[in-house]
Enzyme design. Structure first.
Site, short mmCIF file in Angstrom:
data_model
loop_
_atom_site.label_atom_id
_atom_site.label_comp_id
_atom_site.label_asym_id
_atom_site.label_seq_id
_atom_site.Cartn_x
_atom_site.Cartn_y
_atom_site.Cartn_z
N SER A 15 0.79 -1.23 0.00
CA SER A 15 0.00 0.00 0.00
C SER A 15 0.82 1.28 0.00
O SER A 15 0.31 2.34 -0.31
CB SER A 15 -0.92 0.00 1.23
N GLY A 55 -4.01 0.57 -17.36
CA GLY A 55 -4.42 -0.61 -18.13
C GLY A 55 -4.10 -1.94 -17.48
O GLY A 55 -4.31 -3.00 -18.07
N VAL A 65 0.33 -9.68 8.44
CA VAL A 65 1.26 -10.80 8.21
C VAL A 65 1.84 -11.34 9.51
O VAL A 65 2.31 -12.48 9.55
CB VAL A 65 2.43 -10.40 7.26
N ASN A 91 7.38 -8.12 1.32
CA ASN A 91 7.92 -6.76 1.47
C ASN A 91 7.49 -6.11 2.79
O ASN A 91 8.20 -5.24 3.30
CB ASN A 91 7.43 -5.93 0.27
N ASN A 150 24.22 -1.34 11.52
CA ASN A 150 23.94 0.09 11.66
C ASN A 150 23.68 0.37 13.14
O ASN A 150 22.73 -0.18 13.70
CB ASN A 150 22.72 0.48 10.81
N TYR A 156 16.29 -4.42 14.13
CA TYR A 156 15.94 -4.36 12.71
C TYR A 156 17.00 -5.10 11.88
O TYR A 156 16.65 -5.91 11.00
CB TYR A 156 15.85 -2.89 12.27
N ALA A 158 18.97 -7.45 12.85
CA ALA A 158 18.85 -8.90 13.13
C ALA A 158 17.72 -9.51 12.31
O ALA A 158 17.86 -10.58 11.72
CB ALA A 158 18.62 -9.13 14.62
N LYS A 160 16.43 -8.41 9.51
CA LYS A 160 16.70 -8.39 8.06
C LYS A 160 17.82 -9.37 7.70
O LYS A 160 17.84 -9.92 6.60
CB LYS A 160 17.05 -6.96 7.62
P1 NAP Z 1 6.83 1.72 4.59
O1 NAP Z 1 6.78 2.88 3.66
O2 NAP Z 1 6.87 1.98 6.06
O3 NAP Z 1 5.60 0.73 4.26
C1 NAP Z 1 5.45 -0.43 5.00
C2 NAP Z 1 4.40 -1.30 4.37
O4 NAP Z 1 4.31 -2.52 5.14
C3 NAP Z 1 3.03 -0.67 4.35
O5 NAP Z 1 2.36 -1.03 3.17
C4 NAP Z 1 2.35 -1.31 5.56
O6 NAP Z 1 0.94 -1.41 5.42
C5 NAP Z 1 2.94 -2.70 5.51
N1 NAP Z 1 2.88 -3.40 6.81
C6 NAP Z 1 3.44 -3.05 7.98
N2 NAP Z 1 3.13 -3.95 8.92
C7 NAP Z 1 2.34 -4.89 8.33
C8 NAP Z 1 1.70 -6.06 8.77
N3 NAP Z 1 1.81 -6.46 10.05
N4 NAP Z 1 0.96 -6.78 7.89
C9 NAP Z 1 0.84 -6.38 6.59
N5 NAP Z 1 1.45 -5.27 6.11
C10 NAP Z 1 2.18 -4.54 6.96
O7 NAP Z 1 8.10 0.78 4.29
P2 NAP Z 1 9.14 0.84 3.08
O8 NAP Z 1 10.17 1.85 3.41
O9 NAP Z 1 8.42 0.90 1.79
O10 NAP Z 1 9.85 -0.59 3.25
C11 NAP Z 1 9.37 -1.75 2.58
C12 NAP Z 1 10.32 -2.90 2.88
O11 NAP Z 1 11.64 -2.56 2.46
C13 NAP Z 1 10.43 -3.21 4.37
O12 NAP Z 1 10.55 -4.59 4.57
C14 NAP Z 1 11.70 -2.50 4.79
O13 NAP Z 1 12.28 -3.08 5.91
C15 NAP Z 1 12.54 -2.67 3.54
N6 NAP Z 1 13.59 -1.65 3.40
C16 NAP Z 1 13.28 -0.32 3.32
C17 NAP Z 1 14.31 0.60 3.16
C18 NAP Z 1 14.05 2.07 3.04
O14 NAP Z 1 15.02 2.84 2.97
N7 NAP Z 1 12.83 2.53 2.97
C19 NAP Z 1 15.64 0.17 3.13
C20 NAP Z 1 15.91 -1.19 3.22
C21 NAP Z 1 14.87 -2.09 3.35
P3 NAP Z 1 -0.09 -0.25 5.96
O15 NAP Z 1 0.02 0.88 4.94
O16 NAP Z 1 -1.41 -0.91 5.96
O17 NAP Z 1 0.40 0.16 7.30
#
Ligand code: NAP
Length: 248
Positions: A15, A55, A65, A91, A150, A156, A158, A160
Site C-alpha cells: 500500500s 491498463g 502478516v 515486502n 547500523n 531491525y 537482526a 533483516k
Molecule cells: P513503509 O513505507 O513503512 O511501508 C510499510 C508497508 O508494510 C506498508 O504497506 C504497511 O501497510 C505494511 N505493513 C506493515 N506492517 C504490516 C503487517 N503487520 N501486515 C501487513 N502489512 C504490513 O516501508 P518501506 O520503506 O516501503 O519498506 C518496505 C520494505 O523494504 C520493508 O521490509 C523495509 O524493511 C525494507 N527496506 C526499506 C528501506 C528504506 O530505505 N525505505 C531500506 C531497506 C529495506 P499499511 O500501509 O497498511 O500500514
C-alpha cells in the site's frame, strides 16, 4: 524482456513506499497484482486505481502478516481464488530503532513477528501452491543493514539478516521444485520509513553513498521485477543489493 503476462503476484505491504512501487512495476510488466496492507485500506485502493488507470489489473487483500495463521490462510485463499500464485514479494516490514542497551523486548518481538515470521508464513503458503505448479518466485525484502550493520538498529538488522538465511535455506529446499528464492537488499530509499531522518543526518548519509543520493522506490521495484521474471530462472539463493554502492 521481463514479461509477467498472466502471472499472479502478491506483494505484502503493497500500500505504500517500496511495496507500492513493486505493485505498480509488476502490473506494468503484465502481472495481476494483489496489494496487501494492514491498516492502509484507502492507500491500497489508490494503488489499485493507479494500476488500472495504466491498463493493468489489481485487487486489495488486507491482512496482518504478523499473525502467521491468518497470513497462511489469506495467502492460500488468494492462490485458490486465482488458481495460481506465481510471485510472492514479502515486502511488509517495520523499522523500530534502538541501541542494544535501550531496546525493548516488545520492540524485538514486533520486529521478528512482522519482518521474519510474517515473511515465513506468507512464503510457506505461497510455496505450497508453487510446488504444485512446479514453478514460482519468492522475493524477500532485506536491507543493507543486514550485511553492514547500523548502530541503533540492532533488532531491525537482526530481523533483516534473518531473511538472508531464510533466502539461502528456502532456495536450497525448493530449487528441485522449480521455485527460486532471492532477496533484494535496498540501501536508503525515499519512503515513509526514511522520511524521519533529519536534514543534518541526511546530508551525512548521502556522503556515505558512492552514488551520492538516496535511492528511489522505482529502482528497488525494477530489481524485484527482474528477479520475478522468467529471465531470472537460473538465479536463486542470492541477494541483489540496490544501495548506490553503500555496501559492496
Ligand atoms: P513503509 O513505507 O513503512 O511501508 C510499510 C508497508 O508494510 C506498508 O504497506 C504497511 O501497510 C505494511 N505493513 C506493515 N506492517 C504490516 C503487517 N503487520 N501486515 C501487513 N502489512 C504490513 O516501508 P518501506 O520503506 O516501503 O519498506 C518496505 C520494505 O523494504 C520493508 O521490509 C523495509 O524493511 C525494507 N527496506 C526499506 C528501506 C528504506 O530505505 N525505505 C531500506 C531497506 C529495506 P499499511 O500501509 O497498511 O500500514
Amino acid at each position: 524482456m521481463f514479461s509477467l503476462n498472466e502471472k499472479v503476484a502478491l506483494v505484502t505491504g503493497g500500500s505504500r513506499g517500496i511495496g507500492r512501487a513493486i505493485c505498480e512495476t509488476l502490473a506494468a510488466q503484465g502481472a495481476h497484482v494483489v496489494v496487501n496492507y494492514v491498516r492502509g485500506e484507502a492507500a491500497a485502493r489508490e494503488v489499485v486505481l493507479a494500476i488500472e488507470a495504466r491498463g493493468g489489473t489489481a485487487e486489495i487483500a488486507g491482512f496482518d502478516v504478523s499473525d502467521m495463521k491468518v497470513a497462511e490462510e489469506s495467502v492460500a485463499a488468494i492462490a485458490k481464488k486465482h488458481g495460481r500464485l506465481d510471485i510472492l514479494v514479502a515486502n511488509a516490514g517495520v523499522a523500530v530503532d534502538g541501541l542494544l542497551l535501550r531496546v525493548k523486548e516488545d520492540d524485538l518481538d514486533q520486529l521478528f513477528a512482522i519482518n521474519v515470521k510474517g515473511s515465513l508464513g506468507c512464503a510457506r503458503a505461497a510455496i505450497k501452491t508453487m510446488m504444485r505448479a512446479k514453478c514460482g518466485r519468492v522475493i524477500f525484502l532485506s536491507s543493507v543493514v543486514a550485511e553492514m550493520g547500523n548502530a541503533g538498529q540492532v533488532g531491525y538488522a537482526a530481523s533483516k539478516a534473518a531473511l538472508l538465511g531464510v533466502t539461502k535455506t528456502l532456495a536450497r529446499e525448493y530449487a528441485s521444485r522449480g521455485i527460486t528464492v532471492n532477496a533484494v537488499a535496498p540501501g536508503f530509499i525515499e519512503t515513509d520509513m526514511t522520511a524521519a531522518i533529519a536534514e543534518p543526518a541526511r546530508v551525512e548519509l548521502q556522503k556515505a553513498i558512492p552514488l551520492g543520493r538516496i535511492g528511489t522506490t522505482a529502482e528497488v521495484a525494477a530489481a524485484v521485477a527482474f528477479l520475478a521474471s522468467d529471465e531470472a530462472a537460473y538465479i536463486t539463493g542470492q541477494t541483489l543489493r540496490v544501495n548506490g554502492g553503500m555496501y559492496v
